[in-house]
Design a protein around this motif. Structure first.
Motif, PDB file in Angstrom:
ATOM      1  N   LEU A  12       6.806  10.427  -9.335  1.00  0.00           N
ATOM      2  CA  LEU A  12       6.133  10.351 -11.020  1.00  0.00           C
ATOM      3  C   LEU A  12       6.250  10.732 -12.262  1.00  0.00           C
ATOM      4  O   LEU A  12       7.800  12.011 -11.798  1.00  0.00           O
ATOM      5  CB  LEU A  12       4.325  10.956 -10.304  1.00  0.00           C
ATOM      6  N   ASP A  13       6.162  10.761 -12.707  1.00  0.00           N
ATOM      7  CA  ASP A  13       6.003  11.798 -14.119  1.00  0.00           C
ATOM      8  C   ASP A  13       5.808  12.978 -14.016  1.00  0.00           C
ATOM      9  O   ASP A  13       4.458  13.183 -13.863  1.00  0.00           O
ATOM     10  CB  ASP A  13       5.099  11.119 -15.354  1.00  0.00           C
ATOM     11  N   THR A  14       6.672  14.188 -13.846  1.00  0.00           N
ATOM     12  CA  THR A  14       6.295  15.795 -13.449  1.00  0.00           C
ATOM     13  C   THR A  14       5.216  15.757 -15.165  1.00  0.00           C
ATOM     14  O   THR A  14       3.766  16.933 -14.455  1.00  0.00           O
ATOM     15  CB  THR A  14       7.041  16.046 -13.400  1.00  0.00           C
ATOM     16  N   ALA A  15       5.196  15.712 -16.268  1.00  0.00           N
ATOM     17  CA  ALA A  15       4.465  15.557 -17.803  1.00  0.00           C
ATOM     18  C   ALA A  15       3.312  15.620 -17.349  1.00  0.00           C
ATOM     19  O   ALA A  15       2.420  16.145 -17.880  1.00  0.00           O
ATOM     20  CB  ALA A  15       5.061  15.517 -18.773  1.00  0.00           C
ATOM     21  N   SER A  16       3.025  14.491 -16.916  1.00  0.00           N
ATOM     22  CA  SER A  16       1.129  13.944 -16.982  1.00  0.00           C
ATOM     23  C   SER A  16       0.667  14.692 -16.144  1.00  0.00           C
ATOM     24  O   SER A  16       0.912  14.642 -14.746  1.00  0.00           O
ATOM     25  CB  SER A  16       1.959  12.718 -17.083  1.00  0.00           C
ATOM     26  N   TYR A  57       0.574  -0.933  -0.344  1.00  0.00           N
ATOM     27  CA  TYR A  57       0.057  -0.036  -0.184  1.00  0.00           C
ATOM     28  C   TYR A  57       0.555   1.603  -0.045  1.00  0.00           C
ATOM     29  O   TYR A  57       0.862   2.449  -0.197  1.00  0.00           O
ATOM     30  CB  TYR A  57      -0.831   0.168   1.296  1.00  0.00           C
ATOM     31  N   LEU A  58       1.814   1.167   0.473  1.00  0.00           N
ATOM     32  CA  LEU A  58       2.785   2.361   0.612  1.00  0.00           C
ATOM     33  C   LEU A  58       3.596   2.765  -0.905  1.00  0.00           C
ATOM     34  O   LEU A  58       3.076   3.930  -1.448  1.00  0.00           O
ATOM     35  CB  LEU A  58       4.129   1.875   0.936  1.00  0.00           C
ATOM     36  N   LEU A  59       3.606   1.230  -1.515  1.00  0.00           N
ATOM     37  CA  LEU A  59       4.021   1.658  -3.292  1.00  0.00           C
ATOM     38  C   LEU A  59       2.875   2.112  -3.722  1.00  0.00           C
ATOM     39  O   LEU A  59       2.759   2.810  -4.639  1.00  0.00           O
ATOM     40  CB  LEU A  59       3.735   0.264  -3.867  1.00  0.00           C
ATOM     41  N   GLN A  60       1.285   1.492  -3.634  1.00  0.00           N
ATOM     42  CA  GLN A  60       0.470   2.215  -4.143  1.00  0.00           C
ATOM     43  C   GLN A  60       0.529   3.794  -3.837  1.00  0.00           C
ATOM     44  O   GLN A  60      -0.443   4.072  -4.757  1.00  0.00           O
ATOM     45  CB  GLN A  60      -0.851   1.447  -3.538  1.00  0.00           C
ATOM     46  N   PHE A  61       0.419   3.594  -2.359  1.00  0.00           N
ATOM     47  CA  PHE A  61       0.562   5.581  -1.995  1.00  0.00           C
ATOM     48  C   PHE A  61       1.585   6.513  -2.984  1.00  0.00           C
ATOM     49  O   PHE A  61       1.018   7.203  -4.148  1.00  0.00           O
ATOM     50  CB  PHE A  61       0.609   5.772  -0.659  1.00  0.00           C
ATOM     51  N   LYS A 100      -0.818  12.179  -6.241  1.00  0.00           N
ATOM     52  CA  LYS A 100      -0.242  13.681  -7.876  1.00  0.00           C
ATOM     53  C   LYS A 100       0.965  14.354  -6.188  1.00  0.00           C
ATOM     54  O   LYS A 100      -0.364  15.013  -5.864  1.00  0.00           O
ATOM     55  CB  LYS A 100      -0.286  14.128  -8.905  1.00  0.00           C
ATOM     56  N   ALA A 101       1.902  14.638  -5.604  1.00  0.00           N
ATOM     57  CA  ALA A 101       2.259  15.938  -4.746  1.00  0.00           C
ATOM     58  C   ALA A 101       3.868  15.999  -5.207  1.00  0.00           C
ATOM     59  O   ALA A 101       4.609  15.344  -5.846  1.00  0.00           O
ATOM     60  CB  ALA A 101       2.610  15.249  -3.201  1.00  0.00           C
ATOM     61  N   PRO A 131      -5.982   7.134   0.381  1.00  0.00           N
ATOM     62  CA  PRO A 131      -6.670   6.033   0.527  1.00  0.00           C
ATOM     63  C   PRO A 131      -6.958   4.141   0.991  1.00  0.00           C
ATOM     64  O   PRO A 131      -6.901   3.958   1.793  1.00  0.00           O
ATOM     65  CB  PRO A 131      -7.711   6.257  -1.090  1.00  0.00           C
ATOM     66  N   GLN A 132      -4.944   4.368   0.407  1.00  0.00           N
ATOM     67  CA  GLN A 132      -4.140   3.878   0.813  1.00  0.00           C
ATOM     68  C   GLN A 132      -3.990   3.761   2.558  1.00  0.00           C
ATOM     69  O   GLN A 132      -3.392   2.375   2.706  1.00  0.00           O
ATOM     70  CB  GLN A 132      -3.104   3.326  -0.043  1.00  0.00           C
ATOM     71  N   MET A 133      -4.078   4.520   2.934  1.00  0.00           N
ATOM     72  CA  MET A 133      -3.918   3.974   4.367  1.00  0.00           C
ATOM     73  C   MET A 133      -5.275   3.299   4.768  1.00  0.00           C
ATOM     74  O   MET A 133      -4.770   2.641   5.687  1.00  0.00           O
ATOM     75  CB  MET A 133      -4.085   5.858   4.869  1.00  0.00           C
ATOM     76  N   PHE A 134      -6.136   3.918   3.837  1.00  0.00           N
ATOM     77  CA  PHE A 134      -6.948   2.847   4.924  1.00  0.00           C
ATOM     78  C   PHE A 134      -7.009   1.410   4.712  1.00  0.00           C
ATOM     79  O   PHE A 134      -8.055   0.448   5.454  1.00  0.00           O
ATOM     80  CB  PHE A 134      -9.076   3.187   4.825  1.00  0.00           C
ATOM     81  N   LYS A 135      -6.861   1.262   3.259  1.00  0.00           N
ATOM     82  CA  LYS A 135      -6.331  -0.095   3.098  1.00  0.00           C
ATOM     83  C   LYS A 135      -5.169  -0.852   4.219  1.00  0.00           C
ATOM     84  O   LYS A 135      -5.030  -1.906   4.224  1.00  0.00           O
ATOM     85  CB  LYS A 135      -5.997  -0.302   1.622  1.00  0.00           C
ATOM     86  N   ALA A 136      -4.588   0.012   3.901  1.00  0.00           N
ATOM     87  CA  ALA A 136      -3.117  -0.641   5.317  1.00  0.00           C
ATOM     88  C   ALA A 136      -3.599  -0.646   6.771  1.00  0.00           C
ATOM     89  O   ALA A 136      -3.109  -1.372   7.144  1.00  0.00           O
ATOM     90  CB  ALA A 136      -2.652   0.011   4.830  1.00  0.00           C
ATOM     91  N   LEU A 137      -4.172   0.147   7.632  1.00  0.00           N
ATOM     92  CA  LEU A 137      -4.767  -0.062   8.345  1.00  0.00           C
ATOM     93  C   LEU A 137      -4.696  -1.351   9.119  1.00  0.00           C
ATOM     94  O   LEU A 137      -4.070  -1.676   9.976  1.00  0.00           O
ATOM     95  CB  LEU A 137      -5.744   1.013   8.985  1.00  0.00           C
TER      96      LEU A 137
END
Lengths: 374, 331
Positions: A184-188, A168-172, A177-178, B290-296
């Motif tokens: 991440l790709d800044t152009a997209s 889930y860290l990877l998914q995060f 986008k931050a 939202p990933q935080m809720f999944k990981a909790l």
């Protein structure tokens, strides 16, 4: 005295080589046949499907070398992860956290690639990425090992949980986008992983039309090193003793806790290294970066009886199964790459069953109390 | 204000509706683990129960056939696990992981193979009827809680009933107590004449069967639509393994745990709606990833796991010989 049961099971020293070979070959053949029956039910010609699968559809392909390159891309991570897991399993430390350690390794290597990729030359960059993968994976694994050593925390369940935290860290990172998110790709406009700078891509050595992936060479060297380490080095011997009996090891003056920590760090670090190799070969991070290699690695290590050379052969075969199935299924809409998982499951079930006949003997009660063995 | 209380009710309602499969999976795994076996194949077992239960339910237009088939198909997975680990002494971790790989492989193989012939749930009145809410008399009239807790489909109540029965069985029946002895110390149980193999087989099969019911529930909750890429079970099997630890191997606590884990699971979907309905009190929900809720659920479980081991309090819940095979001649 009560009569003995008609059949009973007795442990034996490993059966002779012919029995072993016969048992395992029968198991694999039976699995392939089961697969053939399943294919027939779906109306797929098993001979044609298996033909394409086991040759990776290389004959008749327009880019045969490309197929081999793709095969290597999948083979190297599975090989390294399986070798690493076997190290932990030899000590009866149930590291099923391969997925998580792989992800953390891949993340650390990618961070290095995105941060320093523009500044460093390729060989240095690859070295830095490998080191980051090693340390990231290793520390993630040693966290669980430390808790196990200090407080006896159940490592199977803990490493399982850590897999999902890493995922889930990877998914995060994949979906947020931050400005601080360097992955991440800044152009997209939509969140999308960026391609690594050129210097962070794995070195491919051209040999004629074929480009040799440098990580294959590294994996080969690693195999040799591990083989020697386990067979001839003091550390390898300590792993074997701790695996057999921690109290014996303690009695012999070994520091069991330290050996466990060292070995699990090594195991998890190698898994992280596999993650670094993989992202560098792919040239980009992805949310499904592991390809389930942490799970498959457990199966491979076990199928190969934790034997280094056996792991090389088994992981090569399982990769044929997976990549071959993927290529063969392109011509059959009813089958997809998941068929490889099904087949892999059946193979392991039957091999586990075959194991029994190698490890145990069935004793039949004799007519006048004497035992006949069968 | 009425609108925002509706959001809250719907949120609470969905906590129960969406997460009951976790309860089935957890109770099944508790039975399995109380017999001393760690079955990591929950995800695959649920998938097998789901697809065969759904197909059988569609073919016969009957909810009961669906349930029984789901139980039987998943029970077969449990039987396979028992055959390999109890009789053939194979390693439990490896066997369990393989059950998952195999089960998911089988799920996609069957689903893909059916292709166009895949049955739609809307054509099967019995399943649609079976999955519509049944209002509990009186209680369902309560404000908020009535809708959230007491107007659900039959399978929700069945899940709670099974959990309660499992709790009673483990604590107040002779066989239940013997089962716990098998999980704690098989050699001692064996020496007083408990048939270890029989106990393990029965409970491993029954436990997997219950997981299969949870899979069947998920199939219906997804309206039986097969997607080529995502399995219905979607990681719930793994959460169930985590929940067993969180519930301290107690089926009644598993009900509570399901609601707690379900709370986070559902919050992830409803965070936006809740933040909109209560901007003052819950506006900050929008800021959380939202990933935080999944990981909790996994994070909480990891913390529980570590905390119990630090406090050396494994005694009451975790069976002492969890994950170890029992071979009589090694006593």
């Amino acid at each position: 005295m009560r009569q003995q049961p008609l059949l009973r099971v007795v442990k034996r020293d490993r059966a002779g080589l012919p029995v072993q070979a016969a048992a395992y070959l029968t198991a694999i053949l039976a699995a392939v046949l089961t697969g053939a029956v399943l294919l027939l039910i779906q109306g797929v010609d098993p001979l044609d499907f298996y033909g394409q699968m086991f040759t990776l559809a290389i004959p008749g392909s327009r880019y045969p070398w490309r197929m081999v390159e793709n095969y290597i891309k999948l083979f190297v991570p599975l090989l390294i992860v399986s070798l690493a897991l076997a190290l932990a399993f030899k000590m009866r430390f149930w590291n099923i956290g391969g997925e998580g350690q792989f992800i953390i390794g891949a993340l650390c290597a990618s961070a290095a690639a995105m941060k320093l990729g523009e500044q460093l030359p390729q060989p240095v960059m690859l070295l830095v990425m490998s080191l980051c993968g090693l340390c990231g994976g290793g520390l993630y694994g040693v966290f669980a090992a430390g808790l196990k050593v200090k407080w006896g925390t159940n490592e199977t369940l803990l490493t399982l949980m850590l897999n999902y935290l890493a995922l889930y860290l990877l998914q995060f990172f994949a979906e947020t986008k931050a400005p601080w998110n360097l992955f991440l790709d800044t152009a997209s406009a939509r969140p999308k992983f960026a391609r690594f700078p050129d210097s962070a891509q794995m070195l491919l050595v051209p040999i004629g039309p074929f480009r040799l992936n440098l990580s294959l060479v590294a994996a080969g060297l690693l195999c040799a090193a591990l083989f020697v380490y386990l067979k001839y080095a003091k550390g390898g011997y300590e792993i074997a003793v701790v695996g057999d009996s921690p109290s014996t090891a303690r009695y012999a003056g070994m520091r069991v806790g330290r050996i466990v920590l060292r070995t699990i760090f090594l195991s998890a670090a190698l898994i992280g290294l596999a993650g670094a190799f993989y992202v560098s070969t792919a040239g980009i991070l992805s949310a499904s970066v592991t390809n389930d290699v942490g799970w498959t690695g457990v199966v491979v290590a076990w199928l190969a009886k934790l034997n280094t050379l056996g792991i090389v052969a088994t992981s090569a075969l399982i990769t044929v199964l997976q990549y071959g199935c993927q290529t063969a299924s392109t011509s059959y809409p009813a089958i997809d790459a998941n068929f490889a998982n099904l087949l892999q499951g059946v193979i392991l079930f039957l091999v586990l069953a075959a194991d029994f006949f190698v490890r145990f003997r069935i004793v039949v009660r004799g007519r006048n109390g004497k035992e006949d063995s069968k | 204000m009425n609108g925002s209380s509706d959001v809250l009710t719907l949120f609470l309602f969905n906590i129960v509706l969406v997460n009951i499969p976790l309860l089935y999976g957890t109770v099944g795994e508790i039975l399995t683990e109380k017999a001393g076996s760690l079955n990591l194949g929950v995800e695959g077992t649920m998938a097998v129960g789901a697809i065969f239960g759904y197909l059988a339910g569609c073919a016969t237009d009957s909810l009961l056939t669906g349930l029984l088939t789901a139980f039987a198909a998943a029970g077969l997975c449990g039987g396979l696990f028992a055959l390999l680990t109890v009789t053939l002494q194979a390693n439990q971790n490896v066997t369990g992981l393989t059950i998952t790989t195999f089960g998911l492989g089988l799920y996609f193989f069957v689903g893909k193979g059916l292709g166009e012939r895949w049955p739609a749930m809307t054509d099967v009145p019995a399943l649609v009827r079976g999955f519509t809410a049944v209002e509990v008399p009186v209680l369902s009239r309560l404000p908020v809680a009535g809708k959230a807790l007491f107007s659900h489909n039959v399978l929700v109540y069945l899940g709670v009933l099974i959990a309660a029965l499992a709790w009673w069985y483990l604590n107040y029946t002779k066989t239940g107590l013997r089962l716990r002895a098998v999980g704690e110390n098989p050699a001692a149980a064996d020496s007083v004449g408990v048939n270890i193999q029989l106990y393990k087989y029965v409970h491993l099969i029954a436990g997997s069967g219950i997981m299969g019911l949870g899979g069947f529930y998920m199939a219906l909750n997804m309206s039986g639509s097969f997607e080529g890429s995502n399995c219905w079970i979607n990681g719930y099997g793994w959460i169930a393994i985590a929940l067993v630890i969180f519930a301290n191997w107690n089926p009644l606590l598993a009900i509570l745990g399901t609601l707690v884990f379900g709370f986070f699971n559902t919050l992830q979907i409803y965070a936006g709606a809740l933040a909109g309905a209560f901007p003052g009190a819950l506006g900050w929900l929008n800021a959380l990833p939202p990933q935080m809720f999944k990981a909790l659920p996994f994070l909480i479980t990891a913390v529980v796991l570590i905390a119990t081991s630090v406090r050396k309090r494994e005694g009451p819940g975790q069976p002492a010989s969890l994950g170890l095979n029992y071979f009589r001649e090694e006593r």
